[in-house]
Write a protein that holds these residues in place. Structure first.
Motif, PDB file in Angstrom:
ATOM      1  N   ASN A  65      30.979  77.477 -66.006  1.00  0.00           N
ATOM      2  CA  ASN A  65      31.465  77.657 -64.631  1.00  0.00           C
ATOM      3  C   ASN A  65      30.761  76.714 -63.663  1.00  0.00           C
ATOM      4  N   ALA A  66      29.472  76.488 -63.885  1.00  0.00           N
ATOM      5  CA  ALA A  66      28.729  75.568 -63.018  1.00  0.00           C
ATOM      6  C   ALA A  66      29.295  74.160 -63.134  1.00  0.00           C
ATOM      7  N   THR A  67      29.610  73.746 -64.353  1.00  0.00           N
ATOM      8  CA  THR A  67      30.197  72.416 -64.557  1.00  0.00           C
ATOM      9  C   THR A  67      31.554  72.318 -63.874  1.00  0.00           C
ATOM     10  N   THR A  68      32.351  73.372 -63.976  1.00  0.00           N
ATOM     11  CA  THR A  68      33.673  73.376 -63.345  1.00  0.00           C
ATOM     12  C   THR A  68      33.557  73.213 -61.837  1.00  0.00           C
ATOM     13  N   LEU A  69      32.648  73.968 -61.209  1.00  0.00           N
ATOM     14  CA  LEU A  69      32.457  73.859 -59.758  1.00  0.00           C
ATOM     15  C   LEU A  69      31.903  72.503 -59.368  1.00  0.00           C
TER      16      LEU A  69
END
Length: 997
Positions: free
Chosen positions: A923-927
């Motif tokens: 999720n951090a990579t997506t954001l």
């Protein structure tokens, strides 16, 4: 007997004649088969003249061993010694081709094919090869006959009897004869099918162009028609069966190997289309559906087998369409795509060894020639040749290409094709890679006539010719344009005005008349300046054409040249500094912002150089502050001082924008920056540091003008929003808070008046109309917003935050950082707000609900009317606001416990949240990816349009320019929008999970 430790005289002679393994050669010479000629000096001399004497000797021994009886062996040896033509041909082949040596060992009598030495044997044609293949009655015997014919071509090639172009033409003629023989076998196997249809085989690619390699796919297209009275569907099925059988005869592997693959994928619809179509079906496809590259391929179409009348009808029907391709709607972007060197699909380890596809390779020459044929062949039938070297000569004769350039390209192309031929001839394998093995390189170099240090000589010659191709590839398009407008050599053939216009249009210039006027103004005359421009412009024009707006690039270059043309260093910088010219071309054609900044002070071109005086690396805040404060000290009054400070800001904005453009576009010396996040961080940090230095210099100028060295109150500027987060873009305002603290003994009212006057004067001076861009100061994030006082004391802030602070204000303070003024006062302000933005125990449920309510209200009320929410980089789903509010909510909730979250920077806080386990790595990579992309979109819009914007432009050229900045080539704006929507959609799903859940 040779004494121990001493070499025999034979050993020494073998070394002298080029053998690399004299011991093995001595053993082979001692073979009983060579006994009659072992001591004959003619044999050793002849072996030493081959590309690989060791290989030649080994092949000769194998051939002798394969002879059926002593009489045949003696005949071979007698002819070898007595007949120099046979000796040179046979040993030349054996020393160059292991594969043909294998063939001779299997078919021991085929050496007799090399004995003939008649004038007509020097340049064999299709009829000669048809006679050579006439006795073949099945696929196996066809292969044997094919190799026998190939043997004769290779022998005359390695002996220099025919040059590389003649070799390629004979290989194409042999392919033609082979296709006819294969079709005859297919028809003999299915006479009932042959009786139903007319089938024509159209050669394409190198076979069609009469320039085939030793080992290459033979590209074809099949055309079929029903004979009179036959049912058309049934006839097409029969034609398809014959075509398929022909392909199998040539392509399938037998005990004698295969001939070559027959590739019909250039047909309409490629491998998804029918193998055989009628002529009317072909015509309908090309009139309605074909792409530019398909017309480019048809340049080489040539009927070679089957029904000659049908083949002639095919060419007559389709050739006119080829020469109308330049009028098609998508011709210009297609040309841009084809002209761009695409090496991404070549494995990294092979790029530097590629003869065909690498930079400076064969395809550069072939594509350049073909595109010029498409552009100018409409009006000049002399260009209608499918052979690269013939077409290049015709282009030179017609003035479409400079004669010297054409001669250099001809020489380079012949050398590269010779390398390709000899590499493939060794094992008869399809490859375009230069070998790495020392022995292979030595044989290759010797086969090309390089006998002294063949490896080093080969590599030097290869790199030199590849460099010529790379250098001339772009000049080939543009030098004739300059010759046409400069008209310095009377009597030489040159482009007509109409031909020049056609070429400019084909290369992407929307206003060719204006472009040619600019060229004339820059390159005409006999001055040193004009001469240097004529040297630079062919390459610069290519770089301009590689952008989304070539016209703007050329116009901007003329403006800069007009402004700096008389300075001694400008043209010298572009000519002598490797990176400066390409950097300038990229900057001038990438949009409006960077050229506008440059035009206000053209001497900033010096920053684009790669020497000590230039450099696009950003300067740090300390260095920038030092320069601005020094400028203030030298100035006479605040107005002059702030003008100097704004001049520094303009120059540094240009430096930052130029570095961003070069990193995003890439150059020959510097590839595209792979880490897009690093690009965003560099821009944000550079613009934020520059803004802080600008405010520091302006503050010093205003204080010095009104109060001397000391203001009656300590004064600090607190950066907020993107400014405090080191994330400013090119068009961002400076969000700030102003805080002051009266000095000991100073009157509080006098101190407050002084602080307000400082703010008022700073804002005025930074917005005074001038050649430098204004810096807008926005203090709306202060307590009570626009209704509150512009400047407060530290105590006033403390009292307000203790009693009245709202959730949105705590939220805003997450970005607070001291950027200018009194450092101690700034530090104490940060200490004051830390408990508010990182509250012990985090946020209560009411505060979280309030933040969510504010976010939802902002989404519904602040989005501009008519804007597509899915493409709004700031407020749309998955945009900057979504990511930042999600990260900031985690900071408000957990910042007190997690030290890593106590940062003003979005990406750093997101990384800290991931490390603390508050968000998954996925999720951090997506954001992070969504935030980086949205930030780059905003930067791109500002660079392209010269004004800030949060949505993609609607103008096609501007949209294409944004696409180029983001890494999408011509014609791929739709892909860019799809990528943004996809990235934002994934980010919004994470936001819904983490922020609104």
């Amino acid at each position: 007997m040779t004494a121990p430790g001493r070499r025999s005289s034979t050993f020494t002679r073998l070394l002298r004649h080029g053998f690399t393994d004299p011991s093995a050669a001595e053993r082979l010479l001692d073979a009983v088969e060579l006994a009659p000629v072992r001591d004959d000096p003619v044999l050793l001399e002849a072996l030493g003249a081959t590309a690989d004497p060791d290989l030649a000797l080994h092949g000769l021994v194998r051939l002798l061993e394969a002879q059926p009886d002593p009489t045949a062996r003696r005949e071979l040896l007698d002819t070898l010694i007595a007949a120099k033509p046979l000796r040179d041909r046979l040993l030349g082949v054996l020393g160059a081709s292991e594969a043909l040596a294998d063939h001779l060992a299997r078919h021991a009598g085929d050496w007799r094919a090399l004995v003939t030495y008649e004038p007509r044997d020097l340049h064999r044609g299709v009829e000669d090869f048809e006679r050579g293949l006439a006795e073949a009655d099945d696929p196996v015997s066809l292969r044997v006959a094919y190799r026998r014919c190939l043997l004769s071509i290779a022998a005359r090639d390695v002996c220099g009897t025919i040059d590389v172009a003649e070799t390629a033409a004979e290989l194409a003629d042999l392919a033609t004869a082979t296709l006819r023989a294969a079709l005859a076998l297919a028809e003999a196997a299915a006479p009932e099918d042959a009786a139903l249809c007319r089938l024509a085989v159209i050669a394409m690619g190198k076979c069609g162009g009469h320039e085939l390699n030793y080992v290459s796919d033979v590209d074809v297209i099949f055309v079929g028609e029903a004979v009179e009275g036959a049912d058309e569907p049934r006839a097409l099925r029969a034609a398809t069966a014959l075509a398929s059988h022909l392909m199998r005869i040539c392509s399938e592997t037998t005990v004698e190997g295969s001939i070559w693959p027959v590739d019909a994928n250039l047909r309409p619809e490629g491998r998804n289309g029918p193998l055989v179509r009628t002529l009317s079906s072909h015509l309908a496809y090309y009139q309605r559906w074909a792409k530019t590259w398909e017309f480019q391929a048809l340049l080489k179409a040539r009927p070679v087998a089957g029904d000659p009348g049908l083949g002639a009808e095919y060419v007559a029907a389709l050739q006119p369409l080829v020469w109308q391709a330049a009028d098609r709607e998508n011709f210009v972007p297609d040309v841009q795509k084809m002209r761009r060197r695409v090496v991404e699909n070549i494995p990294a380890a092979e790029v530097d060894r590629q003869l065909k596809l690498g930079p400076g390779g064969l395809r550069d020459v072939e594509f350049a020639v073909q595109l010029l044929q498409l552009v100018h062949g409409r009006a000049d039938t002399s260009l209608h040749s499918g052979t690269t070297l013939d077409a290049l000569e015709a282009l030179a004769v017609g003035g479409y290409v400079g004669r010297a350039d054409a001669a250099q390209l001809d020489e380079a192309y012949r050398f590269l094709r010779s390398m390709e031929h000899r590499i493939q001839l060794h094992r008869l394998r399809r490859t375009h890679l230069v070998p790495e093995d020392e022995a292979d390189l030595r044989r290759l170099g010797r086969s090309l006539g390089l006998r002294t240090d063949p490896v080093a000589g080969l590599l030097r010659a290869w790199k030199r010719h590849a460099s010529v191709v790379r250098r001339l590839h772009e000049k080939l398009f543009y030098r004739p344009l300059l010759d046409a407008v400069a008209q310095l050599a009377p009597g030489e053939a040159r482009l007509s005005a109409e031909a020049a216009r056609e070429r400019m249009v084909a290369l992407g210039y929307a206003d060719p008349a204006a472009a040619l006027r600019h060229l004339e103004a820059l390159a005409s005359g006999v001055t040193r300046k004009a001469a240097i421009q004529r040297t630079l412009l062919p390459v610069l024009l290519g770089w301009f054409a590689d952008s989304a707006d070539p016209d703007a690039g050329l116009l901007n270059f003329r403006k800069v040249s007009d402004a700096l043309g008389k300075t001694p260093w400008y043209l010298r910088l572009l000519r002598d500094e490797g990176a400066a010219a390409e950097n300038l071309a990229r900057v001038l054609s990438a949009g409006r912002l960077a050229p506008d900044l440059l035009m206000r002070a053209p001497e900033a071109v010096a920053l684009l150089g790669d020497g000590n005086a230039g450099g696009l690396a950003p300067r740090g805040r300390a260095q920038l502050e030092q320069e601005t404060l020094a400028a203030v000290r030298r100035a006479d009054g605040a107005v002059q001082a702030v003008a100097a400070v704004r001049g520094v800001r303009r120059r540094e904005l240009f430096r930052t924008a130029a570095a961003d453009i070069v990193g995003s576009y890439g150059t020959e010396a510097q590839p595209v920056e792979a880490d897009q996040g690093a690009l965003v961080d560099r821009v944000g940090a550079a613009v934020s540091d520059l803004t802080a230095a600008t405010l520091a210099g302006t503050l010093r100028a205003v204080v010095r003008e009104g109060w001397g060295d000391t203001l009656p109150t300590r004064f600090a500027i607190i950066g907020m929003g993107r400014f405090g987060g080191h994330e400013l873009g090119y068009g961002s305002d400076a969000d700030v808070l102003f805080v002051h603290e009266p000095r000991d003994g100073a009157d509080e009212r006098e101190a407050a008046d002084a602080a307000n006057k400082v703010v008022s004067e700073m804002r005025r001076l930074l917005q005074v109309p001038s050649a430098d861009p204004p810096l807008l100061i926005d203090a709306d994030l202060r307590p009570e917003g626009k209704s509150g006082p512009l400047v407060r004391t530290l105590k006033s802030y403390e009292a307000y935050y203790r009693r009245w602070s709202l959730v949105w204000e705590r939220h805003a303070l997450l970005r607070a950082e001291c950027v200018a003024g009194d450092e101690d006062l700034g530090r104490r302000f940060i200490e004051l707000v830390d408990p508010l933005r990182y509250p012990a125990g985090g946020l209560d449920d009411d505060a979280v609900r309030e933040i969510r309510r504010l976010k939802a209200r902002m989404e519904s009320e602040r989005l501009p009317r008519g804007a597509d929410p899915k493409l709004h980089a700031k407020l749309g789903p998955g945009g900057l606001s979504d990511v930042e509010w999600t990260v900031q909510l985690m900071q408000l909730r957990h910042g007190h416990e997690e030290a890593g979250l106590r940062t003003t920077r979005t990406r750093a806080a997101l990384a800290a949240a991931c490390e603390a386990g508050l968000i998954s790595a996925e999720n951090a990579t997506t954001l992070d990816e969504a935030w980086v992309l949205a930030t780059r979109v905003r930067n791109a819009v500002m660079l392209v349009r010269g004004r800030a914007g949060d949505t993609f432009p609607t103008d096609p050229r501007e949209l294409a320019a944004v696409g180029r900045y983001l890494g999408h080539g011509p014609g791929h704006a739709g892909d860019m929008l799809d990528e943004y929507r996809r990235t934002a959609r994934r980010a919004r799903a994470v936001v819904d999970e983490l922020f609104y859940a």
